[in-house]
Design a protein around this motif. Structure first.
Motif, PDB file in Angstrom:
ATOM      1  N   TYR B 161     -31.719  19.135 -22.337  1.00 64.92           N
ATOM      2  CA  TYR B 161     -32.816  18.561 -23.591  1.00 64.92           C
ATOM      3  C   TYR B 161     -32.581  16.695 -23.577  1.00 64.92           C
ATOM      4  O   TYR B 161     -33.592  16.628 -24.321  1.00 64.92           O
ATOM      5  N   ALA B 162     -31.270  16.557 -22.921  1.00 60.83           N
ATOM      6  CA  ALA B 162     -31.297  14.880 -23.646  1.00 60.83           C
ATOM      7  C   ALA B 162     -32.422  14.521 -22.260  1.00 60.83           C
ATOM      8  O   ALA B 162     -32.891  13.684 -22.959  1.00 60.83           O
ATOM      9  N   SER B 163     -32.994  14.772 -21.466  1.00 56.77           N
ATOM     10  CA  SER B 163     -33.646  13.782 -21.041  1.00 56.77           C
ATOM     11  C   SER B 163     -34.771  13.948 -21.062  1.00 56.77           C
ATOM     12  O   SER B 163     -35.692  13.077 -21.549  1.00 56.77           O
ATOM     13  N   VAL B 164     -35.703  15.186 -21.083  1.00 58.18           N
ATOM     14  CA  VAL B 164     -37.031  15.411 -22.355  1.00 58.18           C
ATOM     15  C   VAL B 164     -36.550  14.403 -24.076  1.00 58.18           C
ATOM     16  O   VAL B 164     -37.817  13.594 -24.179  1.00 58.18           O
ATOM     17  N   LYS B 165     -35.811  14.623 -24.434  1.00 57.93           N
ATOM     18  CA  LYS B 165     -35.598  13.625 -25.968  1.00 57.93           C
ATOM     19  C   LYS B 165     -35.856  12.309 -25.872  1.00 57.93           C
ATOM     20  O   LYS B 165     -35.962  11.739 -25.904  1.00 57.93           O
ATOM     21  N   PHE B 166     -35.269  12.136 -24.225  1.00 56.27           N
ATOM     22  CA  PHE B 166     -35.141  10.649 -24.012  1.00 56.27           C
ATOM     23  C   PHE B 166     -36.244   9.815 -24.029  1.00 56.27           C
ATOM     24  O   PHE B 166     -36.821   9.131 -23.956  1.00 56.27           O
ATOM     25  N   PHE B 167     -37.221  10.975 -22.330  1.00 50.77           N
ATOM     26  CA  PHE B 167     -38.606  10.377 -22.402  1.00 50.77           C
ATOM     27  C   PHE B 167     -39.544  10.223 -23.888  1.00 50.77           C
ATOM     28  O   PHE B 167     -39.928   9.428 -23.473  1.00 50.77           O
ATOM     29  N   LEU B 168     -39.200  11.667 -24.022  1.00 52.93           N
ATOM     30  CA  LEU B 168     -40.209  11.461 -25.449  1.00 52.93           C
ATOM     31  C   LEU B 168     -39.835  10.305 -26.022  1.00 52.93           C
ATOM     32  O   LEU B 168     -40.886   9.781 -27.057  1.00 52.93           O
ATOM     33  N   TYR B 169     -38.797   9.709 -27.145  1.00 50.28           N
ATOM     34  CA  TYR B 169     -38.711   9.185 -27.994  1.00 50.28           C
ATOM     35  C   TYR B 169     -39.179   8.078 -26.860  1.00 50.28           C
ATOM     36  O   TYR B 169     -39.325   6.890 -27.914  1.00 50.28           O
ATOM     37  N   THR B 170     -38.934   7.011 -26.034  1.00 52.77           N
ATOM     38  CA  THR B 170     -38.957   6.024 -25.418  1.00 52.77           C
ATOM     39  C   THR B 170     -40.841   6.411 -25.694  1.00 52.77           C
ATOM     40  O   THR B 170     -40.961   4.925 -25.384  1.00 52.77           O
ATOM     41  N   PHE B 171     -41.493   7.247 -24.436  1.00 55.69           N
ATOM     42  CA  PHE B 171     -43.198   6.933 -24.553  1.00 55.69           C
ATOM     43  C   PHE B 171     -43.642   6.798 -25.620  1.00 55.69           C
ATOM     44  O   PHE B 171     -44.619   6.270 -25.789  1.00 55.69           O
ATOM     45  N   VAL B 172     -42.727   7.740 -26.807  1.00 56.70           N
ATOM     46  CA  VAL B 172     -44.114   7.318 -28.245  1.00 56.70           C
ATOM     47  C   VAL B 172     -43.795   5.831 -28.359  1.00 56.70           C
ATOM     48  O   VAL B 172     -44.856   5.176 -28.963  1.00 56.70           O
ATOM     49  N   GLY B 173     -42.794   5.343 -28.529  1.00 57.89           N
ATOM     50  CA  GLY B 173     -42.807   3.787 -28.909  1.00 57.89           C
ATOM     51  C   GLY B 173     -43.047   2.879 -27.288  1.00 57.89           C
ATOM     52  O   GLY B 173     -44.251   2.126 -28.500  1.00 57.89           O
ATOM     53  N   GLY B 174     -43.471   3.126 -26.294  1.00 60.02           N
ATOM     54  CA  GLY B 174     -44.406   2.815 -26.057  1.00 60.02           C
ATOM     55  C   GLY B 174     -45.279   2.356 -25.709  1.00 60.02           C
ATOM     56  O   GLY B 174     -46.595   1.847 -26.203  1.00 60.02           O
ATOM     57  N   LEU B 175     -45.696   3.509 -26.410  1.00 59.00           N
ATOM     58  CA  LEU B 175     -47.787   4.029 -26.398  1.00 59.00           C
ATOM     59  C   LEU B 175     -47.779   3.142 -27.402  1.00 59.00           C
ATOM     60  O   LEU B 175     -48.733   2.578 -27.548  1.00 59.00           O
ATOM     61  N   LEU B 176     -47.415   3.387 -28.557  1.00 56.49           N
ATOM     62  CA  LEU B 176     -47.705   2.567 -29.869  1.00 56.49           C
ATOM     63  C   LEU B 176     -47.562   1.135 -29.407  1.00 56.49           C
ATOM     64  O   LEU B 176     -48.167   0.757 -29.772  1.00 56.49           O
ATOM     65  N   MET B 177     -46.838   0.413 -29.296  1.00 58.47           N
ATOM     66  CA  MET B 177     -46.497  -1.319 -28.828  1.00 58.47           C
ATOM     67  C   MET B 177     -47.879  -1.025 -27.860  1.00 58.47           C
ATOM     68  O   MET B 177     -48.609  -1.802 -27.484  1.00 58.47           O
ATOM     69  N   LEU B 178     -48.161   0.072 -27.161  1.00 57.15           N
ATOM     70  CA  LEU B 178     -49.111  -0.241 -25.523  1.00 57.15           C
ATOM     71  C   LEU B 178     -50.479  -0.859 -26.998  1.00 57.15           C
ATOM     72  O   LEU B 178     -51.752  -1.593 -26.755  1.00 57.15           O
ATOM     73  N   VAL B 179     -50.754   0.364 -27.650  1.00 59.51           N
ATOM     74  CA  VAL B 179     -51.638  -0.260 -28.477  1.00 59.51           C
ATOM     75  C   VAL B 179     -52.120  -1.176 -29.771  1.00 59.51           C
ATOM     76  O   VAL B 179     -52.597  -2.237 -29.990  1.00 59.51           O
ATOM     77  N   GLY B 180     -50.636  -1.540 -29.597  1.00 60.32           N
ATOM     78  CA  GLY B 180     -49.998  -3.347 -30.335  1.00 60.32           C
ATOM     79  C   GLY B 180     -50.678  -4.227 -29.498  1.00 60.32           C
ATOM     80  O   GLY B 180     -51.692  -5.257 -30.067  1.00 60.32           O
ATOM     81  N   ILE B 181     -50.234  -3.962 -27.956  1.00 57.18           N
ATOM     82  CA  ILE B 181     -50.443  -4.614 -27.416  1.00 57.18           C
ATOM     83  C   ILE B 181     -52.225  -5.453 -26.832  1.00 57.18           C
ATOM     84  O   ILE B 181     -52.782  -6.310 -26.798  1.00 57.18           O
TER      85      ILE B 181
END
Lengths: 506, 509
Positions: B161-181
């Motif tokens: 649970y913890a690892s998937v949550k960690f992954f998804l949280y970081t991933f969603v932020g990262g992708l939005l940043m990619l769109v920003g980039i």
């Protein structure tokens, strides 16, 4: 010379200059027939022990692999001499351009990987019929024609050539109820969608007076479109929508993907999708470029629906083939995003994404095939994938790589593909669509991770079956792993190639 | 042709992975020793940065710039400034200690674990030295994968649970940043006609405030999740508590810094006007984070959770310092990044050592350990005091500078956040007291062994640096000062009132 032969000679003279254009297709079809004939005359085959119809077609796999390799060589030759051989052939039926050549190469690479995986699969499942290989090759020939068609009639014919083979392959294990159900469903819905397509083509022909894509484009122009023209366009869109499984025309695909033999599922998810998407893109950009403002909003909606329905539905799946079916629906949505961008960058992203998608999806299916045992494809993620990474470290690592590529984590092909699609969408001003795609991608991460979680963090249920990975499957896996990484780490050359290939399209 | 120093530093761990791949998976000790040797060599390789970096030299040094994807203008572009030097050294300094701390704890899939640790190092260092936004993004996502595996395979009961949550949280932020980039990238292209992801190029253009605000939010979300700022912190207690000791240490010490570093390097300099307009919001969230983290830490019965929530509180300070936008505050913030890495890293090491002895993190199960483990008690005390911010230890320097900096601009915020300092002293000392002092209630605590040589080797280097920064922070402040001054100068270059007016009339500036 016998004067009765004169018409034949005339006909030959007419097509002679065009033959060079279809050498790759001809090679693939010829070897399909060779494979069949070799089996017919029992060349190098041994009959199975007492099971009348189930001989061992030793030649067919090698002949078909050889045919595809030769086809690839021919495509490479066309690509290298594109300046000279590029152009329109068979009275504009077939066109040789970068787009077609690139995607035909993608299709053939996909077919080659499918064949490599199929050999081991057929041995395990005791599917010992040369027809199996014949159907794969003929279907591939249809796909190649489809990406090079420049005429709606040709598109229709190629589409059928492709589809018929796949219908039969879906139900190839005819003693299984599910296979029969899937094949029937696929056939009926496929025929149904073809009806839409043909009706649309007929309407378009009636309004523009031509089947040729470019001529139709000239007739359509930029002007205000008549309702009938839009109806024709919509019907064609529906027809293609079925073929590439866009939501809401996707209902058939999970059942069919689950029913088909695993290598064929991979083949359908990549080859059929690539070919049909290519034809759709060519049709939209050549014939309806002037009415782009009419179809872009429609595709926008379809893209969003497809991405979300595909990804959300995939979350609940435990059968990996079904999960990959929904995943492939979602990826179709990403591809539509590239089409919505409607720019040269969008087309390049589209082409690149198809190549990346083909490699990673076929790789994933190769692992699925490798993990199966005779009579049981072992496709339940929770039951069959627990602890796989420790029993088969290489298979586990490869599968993890494909899953991360499908999610879009660098440095993989899937990442750069998504990046290119994002770029195209943002460049075209569809920032909202890009953000929706981000959200869809995050949903997808959840179910791809489920596979990784099972493989690396789960424990096997019961005594795991011992499996041996056939040499050919290993080759296919190595090829896809290398491809996924090469496209991801050195995307530069590939994206240049993709750009060059779509230069003529826009 | 000069030596590609930064490339060597970033990719040496990958070479180490290749070395590990050659060792059979069953010889655990060989794997551990090889990894330790690689990480020590890696630290040795990176230490010269400390001297070679010219404080008064160019803003970015050791620059490497090579075309990568020419069609998109993507370049392999690396470089360091004073702040990066410290963060790189913090990372390479902690890695050998992390390997040492895993010596006993990790007994399954030892080879995979150490290979992932090395890959993680490469990802983290890449994030710190990237000067091209695309390269930055690649490393940002790359480091996600090994950490996901480390939590998910070697973690505690709730690890998946913890690892998937960690992954998804970081991933969603990262992708939005990619769109920003990408938005920024195409905006830059529309203005200049060239395609570039280079930070310097993107810094050179003027972005209207309206676009800046959107982009700041896109970048800021990715970084705020990573920091983590309230209310995006919920992945942190799960990930920290479930991760194996070394994973928690790296998460807290290095990976959380990527969020604050992201603000320092990208989000604020690229969108300075937006950052200043949104300052009250960010600062409010930071203060809420400080108080909320402290209050939740107060009621934790679990040591590891307590330390995890204390991170939320401490990182709030770091954010507050950054958004002071004056030299003192930002300096404090940078030092506090290092401090938090050291003291919280050490605290997680200590949690791990307690766990290895008793297989529990419950404060209730301990008590009276100081008599049984005197050396341990001493070190634990120093680290606790450092975390609280006792003068003479590192934590004080950072928090003090941050509060001074913030007080100059937003006295109320500074005033409120001092409550967090007091609370920190309360929950840390109470925890320490309940674990170390009092009667020994539980008989199994009686015979606990004191620190072994390996454990001393983990903690003593950290304590030395903790004292060093506390007593003589000048070398650290000197190295970061010019970079921080440039940062402050860049951010405050425009007249904010004029910018705010321009949003009404959309006048080109």
């Amino acid at each position: 010379m016998n004067p009765e032969l004169q018409p034949l000679v005339d006909a030959y003279r007419l097509i002679d200059p065009s033959l060079g254009a279809i050498v790759p297709v001809v090679l693939v079809s010829l070897f399909a027939i060779f494979a069949l004939v070799a089996d017919l005359f029992e060349l190098g085959t041994t009959r199975g022990p007492g099971e009348g119809e189930e001989g061992l077609p030793i030649m067919a796999p090698y002949l078909s692999i050889l045919g595809v390799v030769l086809g690839l060589v021919a495509i490479g030759w066309q690509a290298l001499r594109l300046e000279k051989v590029g152009g329109s052939y068979f009275n504009g039926m077939i066109v040789v351009d970068g787009f077609g050549v690139f995607l035909a190469a993608v299709i053939l690479v996909g077919t080659l990987i499918t064949l490599l995986v199929t050999v081991g699969y057929c041995r395990r499942e005791n599917i010992q019929l040369a027809e199996y290989y014949y159907l794969i090759l003929m279907s591939a020939a249809g796909m190649m024609l489809l990406v090079q068609s420049h005429n709606l009639v040709m598109i229709f014919a190629a589409l059928e050539l492709m589809s018929v083979g796949v219908y039969v392959l879906t139900g190839f294990r005819r003693r299984r109820v599910r296979a029969i159900e899937g094949a029937l469903k696929y056939f009926v819905l496929g025929a149904f969608s073809t009806g839409f397509l043909v009706y649309g083509i007929a309407l378009l022909y009636g309004l523009t007076g031509t089947f040729d894509l470019a001529a139709m484009g000239a007739a359509v122009g930029d002007g205000p479109a008549s309702p009938l023209l839009l109806a024709g366009l919509a019907l064609v869109l529906v027809g293609f929508g079925f073929k590439v499984a866009l939501v809401p025309f996707h209902m058939w695909s999970p059942d069919v993907y689950q029913a088909a033999p695993a290598p064929i599922t991979g083949f359908m998810a990549t080859g059929v999708k690539t070919a049909a998407f290519a034809a759709l893109a060519r049709f939209l950009m050549t014939s309806f470029d002037g009415l782009a403002n009419q179809w872009i909003p429609v595709l926008w909606v379809l893209a969003v629906l497809t991405m979300f329905v595909g990804n959300v539905a995939a979350v609940r799946q435990d059968d990996i083939k079904r999960m990959l079916a929904y995943s492939s629906i979602a990826h179709a949505g990403y591809l539509v995003v590239a089409l919505v961008a409607d720019s040269s960058l969008g087309s390049a992203a589209f082409v690149y994404y198809l190549a990346a998608y083909t490699l990673m999806t076929l790789g994933a299916f190769a692992v699925v095939v490798a993990l199966g045992v005779s009579g049981d494809e072992s496709t339940s993620i929770s039951r069959d994938y627990g602890g796989v990474a420790y029993r088969h470290p290489m298979l586990g690592a490869a599968m993890a790589l494909f899953m991360f590529s499908l999610i879009g984590i660098p440095p993989t092909a899937g990442f750069f593909g998504k990046f290119a699609v994002f770029s195209a969408a943002v460049d075209a001003g569809h920032v909202g669509l890009a953000i929706l795609m981000v959200i869809a991608s995050v949903i997808s991460a959840y179910y791809y991770l489920k596979v990784v979680v099972a493989m690396y963090m789960g424990a096997p249920e019961g005594e795991p079956a011992r499996i041996e990975v056939p040499a050919m499957t290993t080759i296919a896996l190595i090829a896809t792993v290398v491809g996924v990484l090469a496209l991801g780490i050195y995307p530069g050359g590939w994206i240049e190639l993709a750009r060059a290939s779509v230069a003529g399209l826009q | 042709m000069s030596i590609p120093y930064l490339t060597l530093i970033v990719f040496l761990p990958v070479l180490g992975m290749a070395l590990l791949a050659a060792i059979p998976g069953t010889s655990h000790d060989a794997i551990r020793k090889t990894t330790l040797a690689v990480t020590i060599a890696h630290f040795a390789l990176s230490v010269p940065l400390w001297w070679l970096y010219q404080t008064s030299g160019a803003p970015y040094q050791f620059i490497e710039r090579r075309p990568w994807v020419t069609a998109f203008g993507i370049e392999y572009h690396l470089g360091v400034d004073g702040v990066t030097v410290l963060l790189v050294l913090l990372t390479t300094f902690l890695m050998p200690l992390a390997v040492l701390s895993s010596w006993r704890y990790i007994d399954r899939h030892v080879k995979e674990y150490h290979m992932l640790m090395l890959l993680l190092t490469t990802g983290m260092l890449g994030v710190f030295v990237a000067l091209d936004l695309f390269v930055f993004y690649v490393f940002w996502e790359l480091m996600l994968v090994p950490m996901y595996f480390i939590i998910g395979i070697w973690g505690a009961e709730q690890r998946i649970y913890a690892s998937v949550k960690f992954f998804l949280y970081t991933f969603v932020g990262g992708l939005l940043m990619l769109v920003g980039i990408l938005v920024l990238y195409f905006y830059h292209h529309n203005l200049t006609g060239t395609y570039s992801y280079a930070l310097a190029d993107l810094l050179a253009i003027d972005v209207p405030l309206r676009i800046q605000l959107g982009l700041f939010l896109a970048f800021g979300l990715a970084f705020a999740i990573k920091v983590p700022m309230f209310p995006f912190h919920t992945w942190l207690p799960d990930a920290h508590v479930q991760a194996p000791t070394a994973g928690s240490v790296i998460l807290a010490a290095v990976m959380l810094k990527m969020g604050t570093y992201g603000f320092y390097r990208f989000a604020i300099p690229l969108f300075p006007d937006a950052a200043r307009v949104l300052l009250p919001w960010v600062a409010t969230l930071a203060v809420i984070g400080i108080l909320y983290g402290a209050m939740v830490a107060l009621v934790q019965p679990n040591i590891k959770k307590l330390v995890a929530y204390s991170s939320v509180s401490h990182l709030g300070f770091v954010m507050l310092g950054l958004f002071a936008f004056n030299t003192v505050g930002v300096q404090g913030s940078v030092i506090q990044m290092i401090n938090h890495g050291l003291s919280t890293g050490a605290l997680f090491f200590i949690c791990g050592m307690l766990y290895e002895r008793r297989h529990t993190y419950e404060i209730e199960s301990f008590g009276g350990l100081s008599g049984v483990m005197p050396v341990f008690a001493t070190i634990f005390m120093i680290v606790t005091l450092s975390s609280i911010g006792l003068p003479g230890l590192n934590g004080f320097v950072g928090e003090f500078l941050i509060l001074v900096g913030m007080f100059q601009t937003h006295p109320y915020m500074a005033g409120l956040s001092t409550v967090g300092v007091i609370l920190a002293a309360y929950y840390m000392l109470r925890m320490f007291g309940r674990v170390m002092f009092g009667p020994i209630d539980d008989e199994s605590n009686r015979g606990l062994p004191d620190l072994g040589r390996r454990e001393l080797a983990v903690l003593v280097p950290i304590v030395i640096v903790i004292v060093w920064i506390g007593v003589y922070p000048k070398p650290f402040l000197d190295r970061t000062a010019p970079s921080v001054e440039r940062f402050v100068e860049h951010v405050t270059a425009t007249d904010l009132l004029a910018v705010e007016e321009s949003i009404e009339v959309e006048a080109p500036r």
